[in-house]
Design a protein around this motif. Sequence first.
Motif, PDB file in Angstrom:
ATOM      1  N   TYR A   5      16.321  15.844 -13.989  1.00 37.60           N
ATOM      2  CA  TYR A   5      17.097  17.078 -14.113  1.00 37.60           C
ATOM      3  C   TYR A   5      18.519  16.917 -13.599  1.00 37.60           C
TER       4      TYR A   5
ATOM      5  N   THR B  24      13.821  17.887 -22.570  1.00 40.02           N
ATOM      6  CA  THR B  24      13.391  18.703 -21.437  1.00 40.02           C
ATOM      7  C   THR B  24      14.480  18.681 -20.380  1.00 40.02           C
ATOM      8  N   ARG B  25      14.867  19.859 -19.930  1.00 42.18           N
ATOM      9  CA  ARG B  25      15.888  20.003 -18.887  1.00 42.18           C
ATOM     10  C   ARG B  25      15.437  21.094 -17.931  1.00 42.18           C
TER      11      ARG B  25
ATOM     12  N   HIS C  99      15.863  24.638 -16.454  1.00 40.36           N
ATOM     13  CA  HIS C  99      16.384  25.787 -17.195  1.00 40.36           C
ATOM     14  C   HIS C  99      17.776  26.204 -16.726  1.00 40.36           C
ATOM     15  N   LYS C 100      18.225  25.717 -15.576  1.00 41.84           N
ATOM     16  CA  LYS C 100      19.582  26.014 -15.106  1.00 41.84           C
ATOM     17  C   LYS C 100      20.531  24.834 -15.292  1.00 41.84           C
ATOM     18  N   SER C 101      20.090  23.792 -15.979  1.00 46.18           N
ATOM     19  CA  SER C 101      20.917  22.607 -16.196  1.00 46.18           C
ATOM     20  C   SER C 101      22.104  22.919 -17.095  1.00 46.18           C
TER      21      SER C 101
ATOM     22  N   GLN D 119      12.659  26.845 -28.465  1.00 43.97           N
ATOM     23  CA  GLN D 119      12.800  26.586 -27.030  1.00 43.97           C
ATOM     24  C   GLN D 119      11.579  27.175 -26.330  1.00 43.97           C
TER      25      GLN D 119
ATOM     26  N   ARG E 144       9.825  27.646 -22.350  1.00 45.70           N
ATOM     27  CA  ARG E 144      10.106  27.563 -20.915  1.00 45.70           C
ATOM     28  C   ARG E 144       8.806  27.656 -20.133  1.00 45.70           C
TER      29      ARG E 144
ATOM     30  N   ASP F 131      10.356  25.788 -14.178  1.00 48.15           N
ATOM     31  CA  ASP F 131      11.747  25.339 -14.176  1.00 48.15           C
ATOM     32  C   ASP F 131      12.097  24.514 -15.413  1.00 48.15           C
ATOM     33  N   SER F 132      11.118  24.189 -16.249  1.00 49.86           N
ATOM     34  CA  SER F 132      11.345  23.309 -17.396  1.00 49.86           C
ATOM     35  C   SER F 132      11.680  24.097 -18.658  1.00 49.86           C
ATOM     36  N   LEU F 133      12.752  23.691 -19.322  1.00 49.29           N
ATOM     37  CA  LEU F 133      13.135  24.246 -20.616  1.00 49.29           C
ATOM     38  C   LEU F 133      13.031  23.120 -21.641  1.00 49.29           C
TER      39      LEU F 133
ATOM     40  N   THR G 258      13.545  22.016 -25.462  1.00 53.57           N
ATOM     41  CA  THR G 258      14.265  22.387 -26.673  1.00 53.57           C
ATOM     42  C   THR G 258      13.907  21.406 -27.778  1.00 53.57           C
TER      43      THR G 258
END
Length: 187
Positions: free
Chosen positions: A122, A151-152, A154-156, A170, A172, A175-177, A179
């Motif tokens: 991340y 995968t990032r 979610h605030k990256s 997308q 969620r 904490d994982s988003l 796409t």
Amino acid sequence: MRVIAGSAKGVRLTRVPAGTRPLSDMAREGLFASLAGLVDGARCLDLYAGTGAGGIEALSRGAERATFVDRSAAAVTAIRENLRLTGFEAAGAVVRAPVERWLSGRAAAQDAFDLVLCDPPYDLDGASLSGVLASLGAGWLAPEGWTVVVTRGHKSSPVEVPVHWAVRRQLRYGDSLLTQYREERWA
């Protein structure tokens, strides 16, 4: 960690190496449910592979083969053990190298992938990840259609993707988003 579905359903994977942040079982289950028929027969590339759980899940669900790339010796050892535990040793290729160097140091045309799972740390900055995605778009993806999952946190910070990549979905989980990108050609 375990394999969620498919031929290796329920197999427990080896201990997660220190410094590795694996994608949760719930996130993998949701991801692969959303990919549905895109996995069967796919040639999969698992970048920043960690334990290899993503690529192994793809193999369990019918992917033809998977290539796992990670720079960590502990991660590569875990991936090889997980391939052994699931019986997918013949379908998996494991590479110990930094992802950026591996993508730029090989001829892409011989290895076109239908499904790419990209789960970087991340704290990897957006510019570096954008470079990885640009490299993927320069010949690593199957001409007949592909899906790239990034995968990032979610605030990256946002990443730049090649112009012909379209966000398809997308998801969620905590904490994982995740796409999903697919090709969108206009001409």
